[in-house]
Scaffold this motif. Structure first.
Motif, short mmCIF file in Angstrom:
data_model
loop_
_atom_site.label_atom_id
_atom_site.label_comp_id
_atom_site.label_asym_id
_atom_site.label_seq_id
_atom_site.Cartn_x
_atom_site.Cartn_y
_atom_site.Cartn_z
N LEU A 309 0.91 -1.04 0.17
CA LEU A 309 0.00 -0.03 -0.04
C LEU A 309 0.78 1.36 -0.01
O LEU A 309 0.64 2.27 -0.80
CB LEU A 309 -0.94 0.04 1.21
CG LEU A 309 -1.91 -1.02 1.23
CD1 LEU A 309 -2.55 -1.17 2.64
CD2 LEU A 309 -3.11 -0.77 0.28
N GLU A 342 -9.45 -6.63 2.73
CA GLU A 342 -9.18 -5.11 2.51
C GLU A 342 -8.02 -4.67 1.86
O GLU A 342 -8.02 -3.56 1.30
CB GLU A 342 -9.30 -4.55 4.09
CG GLU A 342 -10.57 -4.95 4.88
CD GLU A 342 -10.67 -6.19 5.31
OE1 GLU A 342 -9.79 -7.17 5.28
OE2 GLU A 342 -11.80 -6.85 5.67
N THR A 343 -6.67 -5.20 1.92
CA THR A 343 -5.62 -4.93 1.11
C THR A 343 -6.08 -4.98 -0.09
O THR A 343 -5.71 -4.14 -1.01
CB THR A 343 -4.38 -5.70 1.72
OG1 THR A 343 -4.19 -5.72 3.08
CG2 THR A 343 -3.18 -5.65 0.94
N GLN A 345 -8.71 -4.80 -1.87
CA GLN A 345 -9.87 -3.83 -2.27
C GLN A 345 -8.95 -2.45 -2.22
O GLN A 345 -9.26 -1.69 -3.19
CB GLN A 345 -10.83 -3.99 -1.33
CG GLN A 345 -11.86 -5.10 -1.45
CD GLN A 345 -12.89 -5.35 -0.34
OE1 GLN A 345 -12.77 -4.65 0.79
NE2 GLN A 345 -13.99 -5.83 -0.80
N THR A 346 -8.14 -2.07 -1.47
CA THR A 346 -7.63 -0.73 -1.39
C THR A 346 -6.75 -0.70 -2.54
O THR A 346 -6.46 0.33 -3.29
CB THR A 346 -6.75 -0.57 -0.01
OG1 THR A 346 -7.69 -0.79 1.14
CG2 THR A 346 -6.25 0.76 0.05
N GLN A 349 -8.59 -0.24 -5.79
CA GLN A 349 -9.46 0.83 -5.88
C GLN A 349 -9.29 1.72 -7.00
O GLN A 349 -8.19 2.12 -7.37
CB GLN A 349 -9.61 1.62 -4.40
CG GLN A 349 -8.83 2.37 -4.20
CD GLN A 349 -8.77 2.79 -2.95
OE1 GLN A 349 -10.00 2.70 -2.04
NE2 GLN A 349 -7.80 3.79 -2.40
#
Length: 354
Positions: A309, A342-343, A345-346, A349
């Motif tokens: 990220l 969540e990782t 998806q982030t 995005q």
């Protein structure tokens, strides 16, 4: 009157300068506020294209409609002294969405093929791409070539790219390694529409003293400041894969794919070392499908979620073009299960331009 006119002139000039400064700041602020328009994608790098139900479900959940599919390799055959295609993809399902065929060409192919042989090679590659696409009912509007070319093979590689572009009649993209970003005066700029910046395999996996060959931020930092000035529009691909590399007597022995640190830590015949990613065999045994000898070194490599990220955000700030594809390598249910939803998806995005 002369002095009065001079004063008026100075006032007008001052007002124009102020207005120009305000306009420049406004334009700069507007550019800074624009978010990247990102198209999400995955690489598929298996001989059989047959995604599992969980992989298809994951693509839908992550709203990924673009795949870079490895079609085949081109390597040099020392016996026939000719470039030969190998590892052709076999489509057991028909992909949906946007498909970008990817052809991997080894650098030794370019080292050995003669300049006069490049037109024939380009024709064979083009015919193979079209044959696979037609057989599988696929349409494509871009082809990507993956090659870690060198200064000695640059001219032949760039000539091959030009020939391919003319034969395929569609935009061509090429993978770009970090060293090719930094040393453009030596490696040159490939004659393609876009580059795909590979943010992995940044260090030498053959060396036992390498910390993390997949991604080491200290190594990457030596190159990333050159990204913003690279003259091609850039897309970005980052790694999800993990592996363990085994060394014997400080020499590379084997890759063990998808073998993580946690599994190594639970193995009683392995002694952890001080840096937490290395383990040394304490006795001869057999495990993980290989024969192990006492003293063998196991180094686990992966890129943690927070690092992915962080580096994505940093690279998006470095890449100058506003529209790009952000891809993950690669589509595999075992690999995907190693990361929190969540990782993923982030990472994938897709912010829109205002």
């Amino acid at each position: 009157m002369g002095k009065l006119n001079d004063v008026r002139l100075y006032v007008v000039v001052f007002i124009l300068l102020c207005l120009n400064n305000i306009a420049c700041k406004s334009s700069s602020s507007h550019t800074d506020d624009l978010e990247k328009q990102i198209t999400s994608a995955f690489y598929h790098w298996k001989v059989a294209y047959n995604p599992t139900r969980s992989e298809v479900r994951e693509l839908k959940r992550l709203t990924v409609n673009k795949l870079y599919v490895h079609f085949f390799d081109v390597d040099w055959d020392a016996r026939t002294r000719q470039p030969v295609p190998k590892a052709f993809v076999q489509f057991q399902q028909k992909p949906v969405g946007t498909i970008v065929p990817v052809v991997f060409i080894t650098n030794r192919t370019l080292m050995n093929v003669s300049p006069n042989g490049l037109p024939e090679l380009a024709t064979h590659i083009t015919q193979a791409i079209k044959r696979i696409s037609q057989k599988s009912g696929l349409a494509f509007s871009e082809v990507q070539v993956d090659c870690d070319w060198s200064t000695s093979t640059r001219d032949r590689y760039f000539r091959l790219l030009t020939l391919l572009k003319n034969r395929l009649n569609c935009p061509l993209s090429a993978t770009i390694r970090l060293h090719q970003i930094k040393y453009t005066d030596q490696t040159g700029i490939p004659p393609v529409t876009r580059g795909m910046l590979m943010l992995y395999n940044v260090d030498d996996w053959k060396r036992a003293d390498t910390r993390n060959s997949i991604y080491d931020p200290d190594v990457a930092n030596q190159y990333l400041s050159f990204v913003s000035t690279y003259p091609l529009p850039l897309d970005l691909v980052m790694p999800l894969f993990r592996w363990t590399i085994v060394y014997r007597n400080n020499r590379f022995l084997i890759f063990l794919t998808n073998l993580d640190r946690q599994t190594l830590a639970k193995s009683h015949f392995l002694a952890p070392q001080s840096d937490s990613t290395r383990f040394v065999a304490t006795r001869d045994t057999s495990a993980f499908g290989i024969a192990i000898r006492r003293g063998d070194l196991f180094r686990s490599e992966a890129v943690p979620s927070d690092r992915l990220l962080q580096e994505k955000a940093r690279l998006l700030n470095q890449i100058s073009n506003q529209r790009l594809t952000f891809a993950l390598y690669h589509l595999d249910s075992t690999i995907l299960s190693s990361y929190p939803r969540e990782t993923l998806q982030t990472l994938l995005q897709s912010p829109k331009l205002p």
